[in-house]
Design an enzyme around this catalytic site. Structure first.
Site, mmCIF file in Angstrom:
data_model
loop_
_atom_site.group_PDB
_atom_site.id
_atom_site.type_symbol
_atom_site.label_atom_id
_atom_site.label_comp_id
_atom_site.label_asym_id
_atom_site.label_seq_id
_atom_site.Cartn_x
_atom_site.Cartn_y
_atom_site.Cartn_z
ATOM 1 N N MET A 42 41.915 -15.184 -25.286
ATOM 2 C CA MET A 42 41.665 -15.466 -26.693
ATOM 3 C C MET A 42 40.768 -16.710 -26.801
ATOM 4 O O MET A 42 39.808 -16.831 -26.077
ATOM 5 C CB MET A 42 42.992 -15.617 -27.447
ATOM 6 C CG MET A 42 43.956 -14.439 -27.223
ATOM 7 S SD MET A 42 43.285 -12.812 -27.653
ATOM 8 C CE MET A 42 43.361 -12.902 -29.436
ATOM 9 N N SER A 43 41.105 -17.659 -27.671
ATOM 10 C CA SER A 43 40.180 -18.777 -27.924
ATOM 11 C C SER A 43 40.116 -19.804 -26.810
ATOM 12 O O SER A 43 39.280 -20.717 -26.867
ATOM 13 C CB SER A 43 40.528 -19.467 -29.242
ATOM 14 O OG SER A 43 40.116 -18.673 -30.331
ATOM 15 N N CYS A 44 40.935 -19.680 -25.784
ATOM 16 C CA CYS A 44 40.713 -20.522 -24.602
ATOM 17 C C CYS A 44 39.323 -20.268 -24.036
ATOM 18 O O CYS A 44 38.762 -21.122 -23.335
ATOM 19 C CB CYS A 44 41.758 -20.230 -23.531
ATOM 20 S SG CYS A 44 43.413 -20.838 -23.916
ATOM 21 N N THR A 45 38.756 -19.097 -24.344
ATOM 22 C CA THR A 45 37.397 -18.772 -23.926
ATOM 23 C C THR A 45 36.396 -19.786 -24.470
ATOM 24 O O THR A 45 35.385 -20.082 -23.826
ATOM 25 C CB THR A 45 37.016 -17.358 -24.407
ATOM 26 O OG1 THR A 45 38.078 -16.446 -24.119
ATOM 27 C CG2 THR A 45 35.740 -16.868 -23.753
ATOM 28 N N LYS A 46 36.675 -20.316 -25.664
ATOM 29 C CA LYS A 46 35.754 -21.294 -26.258
ATOM 30 C C LYS A 46 35.602 -22.522 -25.365
ATOM 31 O O LYS A 46 34.524 -23.120 -25.288
ATOM 32 C CB LYS A 46 36.252 -21.709 -27.643
ATOM 33 C CG LYS A 46 36.211 -20.607 -28.704
ATOM 34 C CD LYS A 46 36.693 -21.139 -30.042
ATOM 35 C CE LYS A 46 36.567 -20.123 -31.159
ATOM 36 N NZ LYS A 46 37.553 -19.039 -31.082
#
Length: 392
Positions: free
Chosen positions: A64-68
């Site tokens: 999820m937003s850990c990708t950011k």
């Protein structure tokens, strides 16, 4: 809860907190921690429920937003090499982006969620499945009229658009997609099981996430807080956020995992997430990704003093430091190890961060989306003991 893995002497309290918290998780999780470049915690527990198998050290999870955070590392590397000026207008690298008054929007605005493009414009009709069509998404953003124009910026989380805004700048500079640049410059040198755009041979390793039983109703949430959801600005924002549930389901499919959706669909395990952050603050296996000066610049808050969107101006200012250059800093929910920490959480409880002052980097991956994104995830119970260890 039966837990696999190992911990170094002195980290037993972290192991015990992890195991106790996972006892209430219907899915599985991994926790990995590095200190001064050495792995000191490597744990896993639970089930890959969808595939009826154990959740092991080799299981892969949608971050999820850990990708950011991974995208932010890519941008920081280019800045350190002198190829990217984060204070420059996006249009320096992506000329078409200047349309409709966006010529003052800088790369730093995109990295810090203050670019005025928190969602795709509703008129573009971007659906969850369109997120696999890179050209369609970036053309929609180039053609968009921002909801506000920096430097008169507001802070409003760019949940999905962040990845296309920063990713297209990186593509324009390097000629590589964000997934290819990440692979060549971060994943391969460090030997990480981490992809933005999952190769087909790795699909069978993924533990699909268990979606939340009750999707978040953003409109109801905002209305309950006294926000006028019919305000034109708010209506546009909510139209974009209404699509998040569809996005969560899409990236849980093979097609969604193989696409490059660099705000949400990074695929990795906790070992890879922790090792990436460890290499941002020190040398790991002969590799260091960022200098101390680059890290210090990236973790200066860019949003702490920015006002909320006008329809939400009456709400209390959230405590914490907000966002730096692509990284989340401490806040009431994601406290990490306190002041100086930087990283990124992800919907459903994923978490990765580093704390340069203690030399600690951590990665937590899970496949059950229990977290309500309002209060700290109870599965982050291991952070408390780790914070005490970090003091010594």
């Amino acid at each position: 809860m039966e837990t696999g893995g190992t911990v170094a002497k002195g980290y037993e309290s972290v192991r015990d907190a992890f195991a106790q918290a996972q006892a209430a998780d219907p899915g599985g999780a991994q926790l990995c921690i590095y200190r001064h470049g050495e792995r000191v915690v490597d744990l896993w527990a639970g089930r890959d429920t969808a595939n009826e198998r154990p959740y092991t050290e080799d299981s892969l999870t949608i971050l999820m937003s850990c990708t950011k955070g991974a995208v932010a590392v890519c941008a920081a590397m280019l800045a350190e090499r002198g190829l990217l000026d984060v204070e420059a207008p996006v249009a320096r690298y992506w000329p078409q982006f200047a349309a409709h008054g966006k010529d003052t929007i800088t790369v730093a605005h995109c990295l810090s969620h203050s670019a005025g493009l928190p969602t795709f414009p509703s008129a573009a009709h971007i659906t969850a499945r369109d997120l696999s069509n890179w050209d369609k998404c970036v053309v929609a953003l180039a053609d968009a009229t921002p909801l506000w124009t920096p430097p008169g910026a507001y802070a409003s989380y760019h949940a999905v658009t962040y990845g296309y805004l920063v990713g297209e700048v990186i593509r324009r500079i390097t000629g590589q997609t964000i997934g290819a640049f990440f692979a060549d410059n971060i994943a391969k040198p460090l030997g990480l099981d981490f992809w933005i755009g999952l190769p087909d041979p790795q699909q069978d390793r993924v533990a699909p996430h268990l979606p939340p039983a009750t999707p978040v109703d953003f409109r109801k949430l905002m209305a309950g807080a006294g926000v006028n959801v019919d305000d034109p600005l708010m209506a546009e924002l909510l139209a974009g956020f209404d699509a998040i549930t569809d996005t969560i389901h899409f990236i849980n499919t093979p097609e969604g995992r193989s696409a490059e959706i660099p705000a949400a669909n990074g695929i990795a395990n906790a070992r890879a997430l922790a090792k990436m952050y460890a290499a941002c603050i020190g040398e790991v296996d002969g590799v260091r990704l960022l200098s101390a000066e680059t890290v210090d610049r990236a973790r200066i808050s860019r949003t702490r003093m920015l006002p909320p969107l006008p329809p939400m101006a009456h709400l209390p200012r959230p405590p914490g430091e907000g966002f730096g250059l692509g990284f989340g800093l401490t806040n009431a929910v994601t406290q990490m190890l306190g002041a100086g920490s930087f990283g990124h959480d992800g919907a459903g409880g994923r978490l990765g961060f580093a704390h340069p002052e203690s030399g600690i980097a951590a990665g937590f991956a899970c496949n059950s989306m229990l977290w309500d994104n309002v209060s700290p995830d109870p599965r982050w119970a291991w952070v408390g003991p780790l914070r005490e260890i970090a003091k010594h």
